[in-house]
Design an enzyme around this catalytic site. Sequence first.
Site, short mmCIF file in Angstrom:
data_model
loop_
_atom_site.label_atom_id
_atom_site.label_comp_id
_atom_site.label_asym_id
_atom_site.label_seq_id
_atom_site.Cartn_x
_atom_site.Cartn_y
_atom_site.Cartn_z
CG HIS A 217 -11.29 -41.34 -43.11
ND1 HIS A 217 -10.89 -40.38 -44.00
CD2 HIS A 217 -12.20 -40.75 -42.30
CE1 HIS A 217 -11.51 -39.26 -43.72
NE2 HIS A 217 -12.32 -39.43 -42.70
C1 UD1 Z 1 -14.49 -39.54 -37.68
C2 UD1 Z 1 -15.45 -38.48 -38.22
C3 UD1 Z 1 -15.05 -38.08 -39.63
C4 UD1 Z 1 -13.59 -37.66 -39.68
C5 UD1 Z 1 -12.75 -38.79 -39.11
C6 UD1 Z 1 -11.29 -38.43 -39.10
C7 UD1 Z 1 -17.78 -38.56 -37.45
C8 UD1 Z 1 -19.15 -38.91 -37.86
N1 UD1 Z 1 -16.80 -38.97 -38.29
O1 UD1 Z 1 -14.65 -40.69 -38.49
O2 UD1 Z 1 -15.84 -37.00 -40.05
O3 UD1 Z 1 -13.24 -37.41 -41.02
O4 UD1 Z 1 -13.18 -39.05 -37.76
O5 UD1 Z 1 -10.51 -39.49 -38.65
O6 UD1 Z 1 -17.58 -37.94 -36.44
N2 UD1 Z 1 -10.97 -45.98 -33.92
C9 UD1 Z 1 -9.83 -46.42 -33.31
N3 UD1 Z 1 -9.11 -45.52 -32.58
C10 UD1 Z 1 -9.46 -44.24 -32.42
C11 UD1 Z 1 -10.66 -43.81 -33.03
C12 UD1 Z 1 -11.38 -44.68 -33.79
O7 UD1 Z 1 -9.46 -47.58 -33.43
O8 UD1 Z 1 -8.75 -43.48 -31.73
C13 UD1 Z 1 -11.75 -46.93 -34.75
C14 UD1 Z 1 -12.88 -47.58 -34.00
O9 UD1 Z 1 -12.97 -48.88 -34.43
C15 UD1 Z 1 -14.08 -46.80 -34.47
C16 UD1 Z 1 -13.70 -46.45 -35.89
O10 UD1 Z 1 -12.29 -46.25 -35.85
O11 UD1 Z 1 -15.24 -47.55 -34.38
C17 UD1 Z 1 -14.38 -45.21 -36.39
O12 UD1 Z 1 -14.16 -44.10 -35.50
P1 UD1 Z 1 -15.24 -42.90 -35.46
O13 UD1 Z 1 -14.74 -41.80 -34.59
O14 UD1 Z 1 -16.59 -43.48 -35.14
O15 UD1 Z 1 -15.31 -42.43 -36.94
P2 UD1 Z 1 -14.15 -42.11 -37.99
O16 UD1 Z 1 -14.30 -43.04 -39.12
O17 UD1 Z 1 -12.82 -42.01 -37.33
#
Ligand code: UD1
Length: 383
Positions: A217
């Site tokens: 991820h």
């Molecule tokens: C975040 C953390 C990372 C952690 C990871 C665990 C930061 C900088 N990154 O990364 O350190 O290892 O979480 O999962 O804080 N999305 C969904 N549903 C959700 C959440 C996210 O669809 O419930 C999708 C969205 O398109 C979003 C993307 O995932 O834009 C990324 O989510 P984000 O929280 O920005 O970062 P992660 O890659 O999940």
Amino acid sequence: MTHRGENTPEVRAVIVVGARPNFMKAAPVIHAMAARGGFSPRLVHTGQHYDEKMSEVFFRELEMPAPDVNLGVGSGSHGAQTAQIMMRFEPVVAESRPDIVLVVGDVNSTVACSLVAVKLGVRVGHVEAGLRSGDRSMPEELNRIVTDAVSDLLFTTEAGANANLLREGRPAGAIHLVGNTMIDTLLRCRARAERSPVLERLGLGAEPRPYAVLTLHRPSTVDEPQVLEAVLDALHEVARALPVVFPIHPRTARQLAAAGLGRHLVALAEGQAAGPAGLYAVPPMGYLDFLKLMSRARLVLTDSGGIQEETTILGVPCLTLRDNTERPATIEHGTNVLVGRDPARIIEESRRALARPPGAPPGPPLWDGQAAERIVDVLARVL
Ligand code: UD1
């Protein structure tokens, strides 16, 4: 150890969670506060993660209370997400004036809430302080550095983290080596996870056979289509020897679709069994299913931080598809091997790991299920 008496006011603690790995790290602290008494905890969910499978399922399975406040920030660029969390968290702290704000891990919610609290003159405790990959292109590394620079209490999981903090000029008296609250959760949930039917669901249980588990991820692995394709090509090769189960994070799902890389994967529908080989895509899993899946795996391949630690305690060989780790104790005391993202190396190290008989090293000191109690002891002493 001091216990607060009847006339001592309760310690008012705000505990912040935001993203999936935070829940496992915060849950034992909440449980330990409840068991000890003398604390009035308030749980704030920033809403950084919001899907049922990225958030709610963990609250249920980890027996966490519902958040007292949900800031509902959702997804966004780093700047926008961090700013939204800060704007929405500030009035919560200003109005409740807690004795301490506790943040966990290294996500955007961690850094945002620590900055807000310290600027309002409220003490900050960081659970999982001091980890450093040395790689400032990782957003988490910047979050760790900033959070540790402003935190008053630094709770560390491994000795190297203490050394990192001292090197950065943090005072020795602020640093407390307490162990690993994520491992507290693992040990607490292990028996319940054993009862998960996940292996039967995937067709891996009735007649136990070797399988591997894959998670990806991190932006450095999944956001560059060429890197993602090369890594998947290598994993496809590994999956010729045994089934590889790949629960897919939403970020990764989006990138796979955008880059047209779905052909590398077999989507496993609900109730469909994995074959003797192949790379099987499944939706994100809850905590108990994933713990059971990992605990019986012959091999785990990952770019996650927490999974390096969980496999260390489970005694399952772990290949980390990164060039560095902020968790060196998993290499020193555990099963973790850094293999980077070079396809030939991933294939070679997978073969090597599968040929080695699995063994369970002792695990790092203090990863014993008592870390949250130690944190709560320190809080009761100093607040
Ligand atoms: C975040 C953390 C990372 C952690 C990871 C665990 C930061 C900088 N990154 O990364 O350190 O290892 O979480 O999962 O804080 N999305 C969904 N549903 C959700 C959440 C996210 O669809 O419930 C999708 C969205 O398109 C979003 C993307 O995932 O834009 C990324 O989510 P984000 O929280 O920005 O970062 P992660 O890659 O999940």
